[in-house]
Write a protein that holds these residues in place. Structure first.
Motif, mmCIF file in Angstrom:
data_model
loop_
_atom_site.group_PDB
_atom_site.id
_atom_site.type_symbol
_atom_site.label_atom_id
_atom_site.label_comp_id
_atom_site.label_asym_id
_atom_site.label_seq_id
_atom_site.Cartn_x
_atom_site.Cartn_y
_atom_site.Cartn_z
ATOM 1 N N GLY A 1 10.827 9.181 -4.088
ATOM 2 C CA GLY A 1 10.710 8.213 -5.179
ATOM 3 C C GLY A 1 10.827 8.860 -6.537
ATOM 4 O O GLY A 1 11.385 8.276 -7.465
ATOM 5 N N VAL A 2 10.314 10.106 -6.683
ATOM 6 C CA VAL A 2 10.471 10.809 -7.957
ATOM 7 C C VAL A 2 11.896 11.316 -8.128
ATOM 8 O O VAL A 2 12.475 11.212 -9.209
ATOM 9 N N SER B 1 -0.455 15.327 2.583
ATOM 10 C CA SER B 1 0.267 14.179 2.026
ATOM 11 C C SER B 1 -0.467 13.600 0.828
ATOM 12 O O SER B 1 0.163 13.140 -0.130
ATOM 13 N N VAL C 1 2.905 13.325 -7.350
ATOM 14 C CA VAL C 1 3.780 12.236 -7.793
ATOM 15 C C VAL C 1 3.072 11.375 -8.840
ATOM 16 O O VAL C 1 3.672 10.952 -9.836
ATOM 17 N N PHE D 1 10.084 18.917 -6.503
ATOM 18 C CA PHE D 1 9.971 17.866 -5.496
ATOM 19 C C PHE D 1 11.063 17.996 -4.448
ATOM 20 O O PHE D 1 10.850 17.685 -3.273
ATOM 21 N N ILE E 1 1.697 20.434 -5.469
ATOM 22 C CA ILE E 1 2.741 20.481 -4.440
ATOM 23 C C ILE E 1 2.512 21.655 -3.504
ATOM 24 O O ILE E 1 2.640 21.534 -2.277
ATOM 25 N N PHE F 1 7.220 9.663 -0.761
ATOM 26 C CA PHE F 1 6.598 9.774 -2.091
ATOM 27 C C PHE F 1 7.462 10.662 -2.994
ATOM 28 O O PHE F 1 7.755 10.315 -4.140
ATOM 29 N N ALA F 2 7.858 11.832 -2.466
ATOM 30 C CA ALA F 2 8.629 12.764 -3.290
ATOM 31 C C ALA F 2 10.021 12.216 -3.594
ATOM 32 O O ALA F 2 10.538 12.409 -4.702
ATOM 33 N N TYR G 1 3.136 13.215 -12.182
ATOM 34 C CA TYR G 1 4.484 13.172 -12.760
ATOM 35 C C TYR G 1 4.797 11.784 -13.303
ATOM 36 O O TYR G 1 5.356 11.634 -14.391
ATOM 37 N N VAL H 1 5.864 9.928 5.324
ATOM 38 C CA VAL H 1 5.301 9.227 4.175
ATOM 39 C C VAL H 1 5.263 10.146 2.951
ATOM 40 O O VAL H 1 5.637 9.749 1.839
ATOM 41 N N GLY H 2 4.856 11.418 3.156
ATOM 42 C CA GLY H 2 4.869 12.381 2.051
ATOM 43 C C GLY H 2 6.267 12.574 1.488
ATOM 44 O O GLY H 2 6.472 12.617 0.274
ATOM 45 N N ILE I 1 0.510 15.740 -2.128
ATOM 46 C CA ILE I 1 1.866 15.443 -2.606
ATOM 47 C C ILE I 1 1.861 14.132 -3.387
ATOM 48 O O ILE I 1 2.500 14.001 -4.445
ATOM 49 N N HIS J 1 1.301 2.210 -7.099
ATOM 50 C CA HIS J 1 1.829 2.088 -5.741
ATOM 51 C C HIS J 1 1.451 3.301 -4.895
ATOM 52 O O HIS J 1 1.044 3.171 -3.743
ATOM 53 N N VAL J 2 1.607 4.505 -5.490
ATOM 54 C CA VAL J 2 1.285 5.712 -4.717
ATOM 55 C C VAL J 2 -0.203 5.740 -4.374
ATOM 56 O O VAL J 2 -0.596 6.141 -3.271
ATOM 57 N N LEU K 1 4.458 2.885 -10.704
ATOM 58 C CA LEU K 1 4.698 3.808 -9.592
ATOM 59 C C LEU K 1 3.409 4.502 -9.180
ATOM 60 O O LEU K 1 3.121 4.649 -7.984
ATOM 61 N N TRP L 1 7.286 10.333 -17.082
ATOM 62 C CA TRP L 1 8.256 9.302 -16.725
ATOM 63 C C TRP L 1 8.865 8.760 -18.012
ATOM 64 O O TRP L 1 8.190 8.684 -19.041
ATOM 65 N N ASN M 1 11.199 3.015 -7.654
ATOM 66 C CA ASN M 1 9.899 2.622 -7.123
ATOM 67 C C ASN M 1 9.973 2.190 -5.670
ATOM 68 O O ASN M 1 8.984 2.223 -4.963
ATOM 69 N N VAL N 1 8.493 4.176 -2.706
ATOM 70 C CA VAL N 1 7.051 4.181 -2.460
ATOM 71 C C VAL N 1 6.633 2.903 -1.744
ATOM 72 O O VAL N 1 5.763 2.927 -0.858
ATOM 73 N N ASP N 2 7.264 1.768 -2.083
ATOM 74 C CA ASP N 2 6.973 0.529 -1.345
ATOM 75 C C ASP N 2 7.306 0.703 0.136
ATOM 76 O O ASP N 2 6.528 0.326 1.023
#
Lengths: 116, 90, 175
Positions: free
Chosen positions: B55-56, A46, A53, B9, A11, B52-53, A56, B48-49, A49, A73-74, A70, A61, B61, B64-65
């Motif tokens: 989503g956590v 980005s 994710v 995050f 991060i 991502f964060a 994590y 976009v970044g 970051i 997807h990322v 997830l 999770w 989910n 992120v989609d």
């Protein structure tokens, strides 16, 4: 135990490079050099970051299956970000040159011989 | 070393939001229109970044989609601005 | 027809990855599978002429796929990290020497030129401004031209990268 510091490092790298990209955007003199700083540094930030994710989601999770989903997807998001940012900055640079902006502090300009 | 997750995050989202505000200066002030498009592109990447964060933070989910779709659509927007400024590729 | 099939299967695999974990049939539900098949047929019909523009099966070779993975996962991130450190140094100190130079990459295929242009944009302190389609030459904006490089008419591509000779790798992958 080693995952949390790793995520924190990811991060921090992401935030530092994003900040450098934005400061380059404010500081540099013409559109091409601004595009350099913006494209490379914010994309790199980005991506880091996204890596944080992914770490994590894979290791911290609650539901393991959902975490793997997830992370996938990322990963797809990161690949799309790399390809689209590179192509988009190419398009902006070409459009800026076509609209008549010359690189202002510039040592050489090989394109001026071909496209006046 | 114990870090209270997911607070890092949240800090990340906060800093990126401040960076978007800084980039807005170039979007408003930038002397020519390519400069504004560059600033818009930077803001899109940062958003976009942030997604991502988020989503956590919200454990969903779907953020992120949405980030993937946002990346693709912002790319299409950038290409159209480039056509508008410099003419289409021949 | 082959282009349509390849595009449809690729999009359907992407759809399956994005919707994994939604139901009981394996990892997917019936509704997701049906919608995925219909959507990938539609998108494949529309976009196959862009996705498989070149009528060749060169990229189906597993050795080329392996080289592509090595390139994307190992070589490219190292160059990208070095380029980002370089840009960070330029942002902080403000020492820049920008200019546009012309390179001749000697790549014939569309995929090769696309990969080189995108790699150059993300790696060596450069940015592709334009591509001459007849000769395949690229015009590149460097943020810091090394001393003496601006004298040359056409610069060799291997001068741009510092760790690996990425154009040679792209030639091995895509030609």
């Amino acid at each position: 135990m080693i995952i949390e510091p790793l995520i924190a490092i990811c991060i921090i790298i992401g935030l530092v490079f994003s900040a450098l990209g934005i400061f380059g955007l404010i500081r540099f003199p013409d559109v091409y050099t601004r595009l350099h700083a913006e494209t490379k540094a914010t994309t790199f930030g980005s991506i880091f970051i996204g890596l944080a994710v992914i770490l994590y989601a894979l290791f911290r999770w609650d539901d393991a299956g959902e975490g793997i989903s997830l992370a996938a997807h990322v990963l797809i998001g990161i690949i799309i970000l790399m390809v689209t940012n590179a192509t988009g900055s190419h398009a902006i640079a070409r459009a800026a040159y076509k609209s008549g902006q010359k690189p202002d502090p510039s040592v050489t300009d090989a394109l001026a011989d071909v496209e006046p | 070393m114990i870090l209270l997750f997911p607070e890092p995050f949240e800090i990340c989202v906060l800093v990126l939001a401040v960076l978007i505000l800084v980039a807005l200066y170039r979007l408003v002030a930038g002397p020519t229109s390519p400069d504004r498009v560059v600033a818009l592109d930077a803001i899109n990447t940062l958003v976009v970044g942030i997604m991502f964060a988020l989503g956590v933070i919200f454990r969903e989910n779907i953020f992120v989609d949405v980030a993937i779709l946002y990346a693709v659509l912002s790319f299409i927007g950038t290409i159209y601005y480039a056509w508008y400024i410099g003419g289409r590729y021949t | 027809m082959i282009a349509f099939l390849v595009t449809t299967v690729f999009i359907f695999i992407l759809y399956l990855i994005l919707t994994a974990g939604s139901g009981t049939l394996g990892l997917w539900s019936y509704e997701e599978l049906g919608a995925g098949i219909v959507l990938s047929l539609l998108v494949g019909a529309v976009s196959s002429r862009f996705f498989c523009k070149e009528r060749s099966v060169r990229m189906a070779n597993p050795v080329r796929i392996l080289r592509l993975l090595i390139y994307v996962l190992i070589l490219f991130p190292l160059e990208m990290a070095r380029a980002n450190l370089d840009v960070a140094y330029r942002v902080i100190t403000g020492r820049i020497r920008p200019g546009i130079i012309r390179i001749h990459p000697e790549l014939q295929t569309d995929l090769g030129i696309l990969m080189l242009a995108n790699s150059i944009t993300l790696t060596p302190g450069t940015l592709t401004v334009a591509a001459d389609e007849k000769t395949g030459d690229l015009f590149i904006h460097l943020i810091n031209i090394p001393e003496g490089l601006e004298k040359k008419e056409i610069v060799k591509t291997s001068d741009l990268f510092s760790f690996f000779d990425l154009p040679a790798w792209i030639r091995r992958i895509a030609e």
